[in-house]
Design an enzyme around this catalytic site. Structure first.
Site, mmCIF file in Angstrom:
data_model
loop_
_atom_site.group_PDB
_atom_site.id
_atom_site.type_symbol
_atom_site.label_atom_id
_atom_site.label_comp_id
_atom_site.label_asym_id
_atom_site.label_seq_id
_atom_site.Cartn_x
_atom_site.Cartn_y
_atom_site.Cartn_z
ATOM 1 C CG ASP A 11 26.632 15.359 -11.621
ATOM 2 O OD1 ASP A 11 25.800 16.194 -11.219
ATOM 3 O OD2 ASP A 11 26.832 15.118 -12.833
ATOM 4 C CD GLU B 283 26.660 19.671 -13.997
ATOM 5 O OE1 GLU B 283 26.883 18.719 -13.228
ATOM 6 O OE2 GLU B 283 25.705 19.705 -14.792
ATOM 7 C CD GLU C 36 27.091 18.454 -17.351
ATOM 8 O OE1 GLU C 36 27.493 17.496 -16.665
ATOM 9 O OE2 GLU C 36 25.880 18.681 -17.569
ATOM 10 C CG ASP D 282 -0.210 0.031 2.530
ATOM 11 O OD1 ASP D 282 1.049 -0.071 2.508
ATOM 12 O OD2 ASP D 282 -0.854 0.163 3.573
ATOM 13 N NE ARG E 276 29.928 15.307 -14.399
ATOM 14 C CZ ARG E 276 29.986 14.002 -14.241
ATOM 15 N NH1 ARG E 276 30.784 13.287 -15.001
ATOM 16 N NH2 ARG E 276 29.267 13.399 -13.325
ATOM 17 C CG HIS F 136 24.415 8.479 -15.949
ATOM 18 N ND1 HIS F 136 23.410 8.449 -16.883
ATOM 19 C CD2 HIS F 136 24.851 9.762 -15.914
ATOM 20 C CE1 HIS F 136 23.269 9.667 -17.401
ATOM 21 N NE2 HIS F 136 24.129 10.476 -16.830
ATOM 22 C CG HIS G 174 29.990 14.015 -20.281
ATOM 23 N ND1 HIS G 174 30.060 15.384 -20.187
ATOM 24 C CD2 HIS G 174 30.852 13.527 -19.360
ATOM 25 C CE1 HIS G 174 30.918 15.700 -19.232
ATOM 26 N NE2 HIS G 174 31.421 14.597 -18.722
ATOM 27 C CG ASP H 193 23.354 19.226 -12.912
ATOM 28 O OD1 ASP H 193 24.133 18.539 -12.214
ATOM 29 O OD2 ASP H 193 23.081 18.963 -14.099
ATOM 30 C CG HIS I 203 22.040 19.413 -19.016
ATOM 31 N ND1 HIS I 203 21.221 19.819 -17.979
ATOM 32 C CD2 HIS I 203 23.122 18.847 -18.424
ATOM 33 C CE1 HIS I 203 21.776 19.482 -16.822
ATOM 34 N NE2 HIS I 203 22.947 18.906 -17.057
ATOM 35 C CG HIS J 109 19.203 16.128 -18.073
ATOM 36 N ND1 HIS J 109 19.502 14.795 -18.109
ATOM 37 C CD2 HIS J 109 20.296 16.729 -17.545
ATOM 38 C CE1 HIS J 109 20.725 14.603 -17.612
ATOM 39 N NE2 HIS J 109 21.222 15.759 -17.262
ATOM 40 C CE1 TYR K 49 34.143 11.777 -16.262
ATOM 41 C CE2 TYR K 49 34.178 12.829 -18.426
ATOM 42 C CZ TYR K 49 33.718 12.771 -17.126
ATOM 43 O OH TYR K 49 32.829 13.733 -16.681
HETATM 44 MN MN MN Z 1 24.515 18.246 -15.539
#
Ligand code: MN
Length: 411
Positions: free
Chosen positions: A243, A379, A364, A41, A377, A226, A335, A254, A339, A346, A368
């Site tokens: 991140d 950002e 960002e 529930d 990274r 990710h 990447h 972000d 964005h 996003h 790597y």
């Molecule tokens: Mn980002």
């Protein structure tokens, strides 16, 4: 909501802009998000649909907004249907929104109970020249409906002052969380313990929580773009890439930062970090009105090519043999550079459109390097203006020396 609601003037203006973008004589139906069942529930925490929130400021399920912006009868132009509180729902969940509260949050005069929506639609549908819907099922299976999302996307791309204010508040909370992380990080700390510092500070500050699943990736984990398991131990001599961002009043921050677990960058780590920081600073300067996202990314790729050469990752003869379709910098930078950011981390964005004043975009860059087991990274969230980019995260420590100083003084 734990935080002060956004003034209804924002949602009134958003609906006015929306009305201006819809076909004459048309009607639009926008539904709130549903509660998502988890197990038994139990339900997942409720998060309002971003388009619905953008037009209403209401954080409640089972609501429907019907806009007939050009209707001859002004009282039918904007109607919000909300669920009626029952004795049972009040016992278990407390009072829901009253119609008066819904009116003051949204600025919509006509607030009705959700069980009246069918009768209302029967009244207004026959006269509509066109019907816009936000639910895919509706316009995919029925040619009488047109998708609303391209219209809302166009509007959501450029932020109003109130929206930028909410993002700024979210970045301030994100900053305090990062300062907590700097205090806590040391060899032996688990990645999830750093995550706990972040969510602890978000909760203490009245944020909704994370704007997205946070990444706390130490050592080689930073190579998984990710990575959200956050279950490894931070080792002496490794870096930890984070991140993360707070969500406040449904608006996201972000941020990415990469710090040395033991408080000191090694010589090689410093070389790499400084390269990312240089690219970040140069990239940010390029974020001006008129720029197309894909061109911006390629220009940042060219900056990377130079840095990669200096770092000895490849040679000029490698550069000479690259093809346009497969530039060599993609080996170490896989990447995108930016964005849109807003109600969604996003945020919807039409990539064919140039940057415009009022857009909030991330910057960002990262590096790597599989061979070295290192990922870095950085950002920040950037507001595009006519007078150049405004860094909404300029107060979040980013200089290597500053990070080292903060990490040594709080131990
Ligand atoms: Mn980002």
């Amino acid at each position: 909501m734990k935080s002060t609601p956004i003034p209804a003037s924002l949602f009134i203006r958003n609906r006015e802009k929306m009305a201006g973008s819809l076909a004459s004589g048309s009607l639009a139906v926008i539904m709130s998000a549903k509660r998502m069942p988890r197990n038994g529930d139990q339900f997942y925490p409720f998060r309002q649909g971003s388009d619905f929130f953008y037009l209403t400021g209401i954080n409640l399920e089972e609501c429907i907004l019907v806009l007939c912006p050009h209707h001859a009868d002004p009282s039918l132009r904007e109607t919000l249907f909300i669920p009626k509180t029952t004795a049972r729902s009040e016992l278990w969940s407390g009072p829901s929104l009253t119609r008066k509260e819904a009116e003051s949050l949204s600025g919509i005069r006509e607030i009705r109970w959700a069980d009246e929506v069918d009768a209302f639609l029967k009244l207004v549908l026959p006269g509509a020249s066109m019907v816009y819907a936000d639910q895919k099922e509706m316009f995919e299976n029925d040619q009488d409906f047109a998708p609303l999302s391209p219209h809302i996307t166009r509007l959501r791309m450029v932020k109003e002052t109130e929206e930028v204010e909410e993002i700024k508040k979210a970045t301030r909370i994100t900053r305090s969380a990062f300062l907590k992380v700097l205090e806590r990080a040391e060899p032996g700390t688990m990645e999830y313990q750093l995550e706990a510092e972040i969510i602890g500070e978000f909760t203490r500050s009245g944020a909704n929580g994370h704007a997205y699943e946070p990444i706390v990736a130490s050592g080689k984990n930073a190579l998984i773009l990710h990575y959200i398991q956050n279950h490894s131990m931070c080792q002496d001599g490794d870096l930890v890439l984070m991140d993360f961002g707070a969500e406040l009043n449904n608006y996201a921050a972000d941020c990415s930062r990469t710090i040395p677990v033991n408080g000191r960058f090694s010589k090689r780590q410093m070389e790499l970090y400084e390269a990312v920081l240089r690219v970040f600073k140069q990239a940010m300067k390029m974020m001006n009105p008129g720029v197309i996202m894909a061109d911006f990314h390629n220009d940042v790729g060219a900056l990377w090519e130079e840095e990669h050469l200096k770092l000895g990752l490849y040679t000029s003869s490698d550069v000479a043999s690259q093809t346009k379709a497969d530039p060599i910098w993609k080996r170490y930078y896989m990447h995108g550079t930016t964005h849109s950011l807003g109600l969604d981390v996003h945020d919807p964005f039409d990539r064919s459109q140039p940057f415009e004043p009022g857009m909030v975009l991330t910057c960002e860059p990262g590096i790597y390097i599989r061979e070295e087991g290192t990922g870095i990274r950085l950002e920040n969230d950037i507001l595009i203006t006519e007078n150049g980019p405004v860094d909404l995260m300029k107060d979040i420590p980013i200089e290597a020396a500053h990070i080292e100083e903060l990490m040594s003084c709080c131990k």
